[in-house]
Design a protein around this motif. Structure first.
Motif, mmCIF file in Angstrom:
data_model
loop_
_atom_site.group_PDB
_atom_site.id
_atom_site.type_symbol
_atom_site.label_atom_id
_atom_site.label_comp_id
_atom_site.label_asym_id
_atom_site.label_seq_id
_atom_site.Cartn_x
_atom_site.Cartn_y
_atom_site.Cartn_z
ATOM 1 N N ILE A 1 -15.359 -58.675 2.740
ATOM 2 C CA ILE A 1 -13.891 -58.235 2.804
ATOM 3 C C ILE A 1 -13.714 -56.904 2.404
ATOM 4 O O ILE A 1 -13.040 -55.829 2.783
ATOM 5 N N ASN A 2 -14.430 -56.598 1.062
ATOM 6 C CA ASN A 2 -14.337 -55.288 0.649
ATOM 7 C C ASN A 2 -14.957 -54.092 1.707
ATOM 8 O O ASN A 2 -13.985 -53.069 1.843
ATOM 9 N N GLU A 3 -15.961 -54.321 2.430
ATOM 10 C CA GLU A 3 -16.542 -53.252 3.044
ATOM 11 C C GLU A 3 -15.600 -53.117 4.521
ATOM 12 O O GLU A 3 -15.302 -51.860 4.884
ATOM 13 N N ARG A 4 -14.827 -54.347 4.837
ATOM 14 C CA ARG A 4 -13.970 -53.988 5.796
ATOM 15 C C ARG A 4 -12.652 -53.298 5.603
ATOM 16 O O ARG A 4 -12.039 -52.456 6.188
ATOM 17 N N ALA A 5 -12.189 -53.659 4.214
ATOM 18 C CA ALA A 5 -10.929 -52.737 3.501
ATOM 19 C C ALA A 5 -11.529 -51.433 3.705
ATOM 20 O O ALA A 5 -10.618 -50.459 3.998
ATOM 21 N N GLN A 6 -12.717 -51.268 3.154
ATOM 22 C CA GLN A 6 -13.222 -49.605 3.141
ATOM 23 C C GLN A 6 -13.048 -49.101 4.578
ATOM 24 O O GLN A 6 -13.046 -47.914 4.750
ATOM 25 N N ALA A 7 -13.536 -50.103 5.482
ATOM 26 C CA ALA A 7 -13.859 -49.530 7.087
ATOM 27 C C ALA A 7 -12.189 -49.289 7.604
ATOM 28 O O ALA A 7 -12.273 -48.628 8.422
ATOM 29 N N GLY A 8 -11.155 -49.694 6.620
ATOM 30 C CA GLY A 8 -9.910 -49.264 7.189
ATOM 31 C C GLY A 8 -8.660 -50.446 7.502
ATOM 32 O O GLY A 8 -7.779 -50.248 8.070
ATOM 33 N N ILE A 9 -9.223 -51.751 7.301
ATOM 34 C CA ILE A 9 -8.226 -52.771 7.561
ATOM 35 C C ILE A 9 -7.674 -53.128 6.216
ATOM 36 O O ILE A 9 -8.023 -53.367 5.300
ATOM 37 N N GLY A 10 -6.365 -53.287 6.517
ATOM 38 C CA GLY A 10 -5.309 -53.768 5.424
ATOM 39 C C GLY A 10 -4.612 -55.155 5.749
ATOM 40 O O GLY A 10 -4.579 -55.323 7.157
ATOM 41 N N PHE A 11 -4.368 -55.889 5.019
ATOM 42 C CA PHE A 11 -4.077 -57.188 5.274
ATOM 43 C C PHE A 11 -2.894 -57.814 4.490
ATOM 44 O O PHE A 11 -3.040 -57.689 3.141
ATOM 45 N N ALA A 12 -1.944 -58.101 4.739
ATOM 46 C CA ALA A 12 -1.059 -59.133 3.968
ATOM 47 C C ALA A 12 -0.963 -60.560 4.314
ATOM 48 O O ALA A 12 -0.579 -60.744 5.675
ATOM 49 N N PHE A 13 -1.237 -61.345 3.499
ATOM 50 C CA PHE A 13 -1.428 -62.926 3.628
ATOM 51 C C PHE A 13 -0.100 -63.433 3.853
ATOM 52 O O PHE A 13 1.015 -63.104 3.507
ATOM 53 N N GLN A 14 0.166 -64.554 4.551
ATOM 54 C CA GLN A 14 1.050 -65.494 4.843
ATOM 55 C C GLN A 14 1.836 -65.970 3.345
ATOM 56 O O GLN A 14 2.843 -65.666 3.179
ATOM 57 N N GLN A 15 0.778 -66.631 2.682
ATOM 58 C CA GLN A 15 1.077 -66.780 1.001
ATOM 59 C C GLN A 15 0.282 -65.979 0.280
ATOM 60 O O GLN A 15 -0.865 -66.208 -0.259
ATOM 61 N N PRO A 16 1.028 -64.706 -0.355
ATOM 62 C CA PRO A 16 0.294 -63.925 -1.028
ATOM 63 C C PRO A 16 -0.150 -64.508 -2.430
ATOM 64 O O PRO A 16 0.467 -65.327 -2.876
ATOM 65 N N PRO A 17 -1.136 -64.208 -3.019
ATOM 66 C CA PRO A 17 -1.767 -64.617 -4.346
ATOM 67 C C PRO A 17 -0.933 -64.116 -5.258
ATOM 68 O O PRO A 17 -0.525 -62.956 -5.120
ATOM 69 N N ARG A 18 -1.066 -64.816 -6.477
ATOM 70 C CA ARG A 18 -0.362 -63.987 -7.728
ATOM 71 C C ARG A 18 -1.551 -63.422 -8.536
ATOM 72 O O ARG A 18 -2.737 -64.025 -8.584
ATOM 73 N N PHE A 19 -1.404 -62.733 -9.392
ATOM 74 C CA PHE A 19 -2.031 -61.905 -10.404
ATOM 75 C C PHE A 19 -1.568 -61.845 -11.885
ATOM 76 O O PHE A 19 -1.025 -60.913 -12.143
#
Ligand SMILES: Nc1ncnc2c1ncn2[C@@H]1O[C@H](COP(=O)(O)OP(=O)(O)OP(=O)(O)O)[C@@H](O)[C@H]1O
Length: 249
Positions: A74-92
Motif C-alpha cells: 500500500i505504502n509503495e503504491r502511495a509513493q508511486a502516486g496513487i491516492g485513495f478515499a475509502f467508501q467508509q473512511p477509518p477514524r484516527f
C-alpha cells in the motif's frame, strides 16, 4: 497511464473458492476521468482495493506509467502516486485533522493551505482543523475530511469510492466543482466509483461492473443512455435498487 490486465480476485468462503472479480482489463489515460458504476455487490470496491494494494489479486497485472505495481505494498503504491478515499473512511483516535492533512501531504501545510483543502470539501476550517479525526465526527464529516486528505497531495491517480455517500447537497456541489477542476487541469487521472448521476455525467468514460465482470465500458455519451434507458429492464432494476435514481430520470 494505468493499465489493468486480466485482474481476478478469489476468496475462500465456507471452505469453497468464490470468484469476486473475474478477468478485469481496462486502461485509464493520463488526465482521464473514469467513472465505475453498477449494481450493489458487483465488485467495484473490491477492484478499488486491488488497485490500492489493500487486497492482493489472485491473478493479473496492474501497471502504472509502465511500472508493474502488482506486487507493491500500500505504502509503495502511495509513493508511486496513487491516492485513495475509502467508501467508509477509518477514524484516527488521538490524531487531529491538521496532522492527518500534513501526513497525507507529506509535509507541514500552512494554516491557509489546510483551510483551503477543508473549505474545498465544504468544511469550515476553524471548526475542524484542531479536532480529532475520531468517532466524535459524523460520517459525512469524516468522509469529507478523508477526501480533503487525498486532495492535499498531487497524485498520478486518485480513486474515490462513492464520494457522495453521506454528504449533504451543499457540500456535494462543492465536491463536484473540485472534481471538475481536477479533471480540467488534467494533471491527475481520476477513478470515481459512484451511483450518482451527476458524477456519472462528468466522466470521459463509464465502466459498468456487474457480477464481478466488466459489463460494458465506453465513452460517457455511449454508455450513459444505456443507464438512463428506462425501457431497459436491467437499468430499471438497478435504479430501483439504488432508490430509483435512474428510473425517475
Ligand atoms: N473478503 C471477502 N470475502 C467474501 N466475500 C467478499 C469479500 N470481499 C468482497 N466480497 C463480496 O464480493 C462482492 C463485491 O463486493 P464489493 O464491495 O466490491 O461490491 P460493490 O460493487 O462495491 O458494492 P456496493 O455498490 O454495494 O458498494 C459482494 O458480494 C461482497 O459480499
Amino acid at each position: 497511464m494505468l493499465q489493468i490486465e486480466h485482474l481476478s480476485f478469489d476468496v475462500r468462503d465456507d471452505g469453497r473458492q468464490a470468484e469476486i472479480l473475474s478477468d478485469i482489463s481496462f486502461n485509464v489515460a493520463d488526465g482521464e476521468m473514469l467513472v465505475i458504476t453498477g449494481p450493489n455487490g458487483g465488485g467495484k470496491s473490491t477492484l478499488a482495493k486491488l488497485l490500492m494494494g489493500i487486497n492482493e489479486a489472485t491473478s493479473g497485472r496492474i501497471i502504472l506509467n509502465g511500472e508493474d505495481i502488482t506486487d507493491l505494498s500500500i505504502n509503495e503504491r502511495a509513493q508511486a502516486g496513487i491516492g485513495f478515499a475509502f467508501q467508509q473512511p477509518p477514524r484516527f483516535k488521538g490524531m487531529t485533522v491538521r496532522r492527518l492533512l500534513n501526513l497525507a501531504a507529506g509535509r507541514t501545510l500552512s494554516e491557509s493551505e489546510c483551510c483551503g483543502f477543508l473549505s474545498s470539501v465544504g468544511l469550515c476550517a476553524q471548526e475542524y482543523i484542531d479536532r480529532e479525526a475520531d468517532a466524535t465526527l459524523s460520517g459525512g464529516e469524516m468522509k469529507r475530511i478523508e477526501i480533503a486528505t487525498v486532495l492535499a497531495k498531487q497524485h498520478t491517480l486518485c480513486i474515490f469510492d462513492e464520494p457522495e455517500a453521506g454528504i449533504d447537497l451543499w457540500s456535494f456541489s462543492m465536491l463536484i466543482k473540485k472534481f471538475e477542476q481536477i479533471h480540467k487541469e488534467k494533471k491527475e487521472s481520476l477513478i470515481l466509483i459512484s451511483h450518482q448521476e451527476r458524477i456519472i455525467r462528468m466522466a470521459d468514460r463509464i465502466m459498468v461492473i456487474s457480477d464481478g465482470k466488466i459489463d460494458r465500458i465506453g465513452p460517457a455519451e455511449e454508455i450513459l443512455p444505456t443507464l438512463l434507458d428506462t425501457s431497459s429492464q436491467e437499468a430499471c432494476c438497478y435504479g430501483q435498487q439504488k432508490g430509483g435514481d435512474y428510473c425517475e430520470a
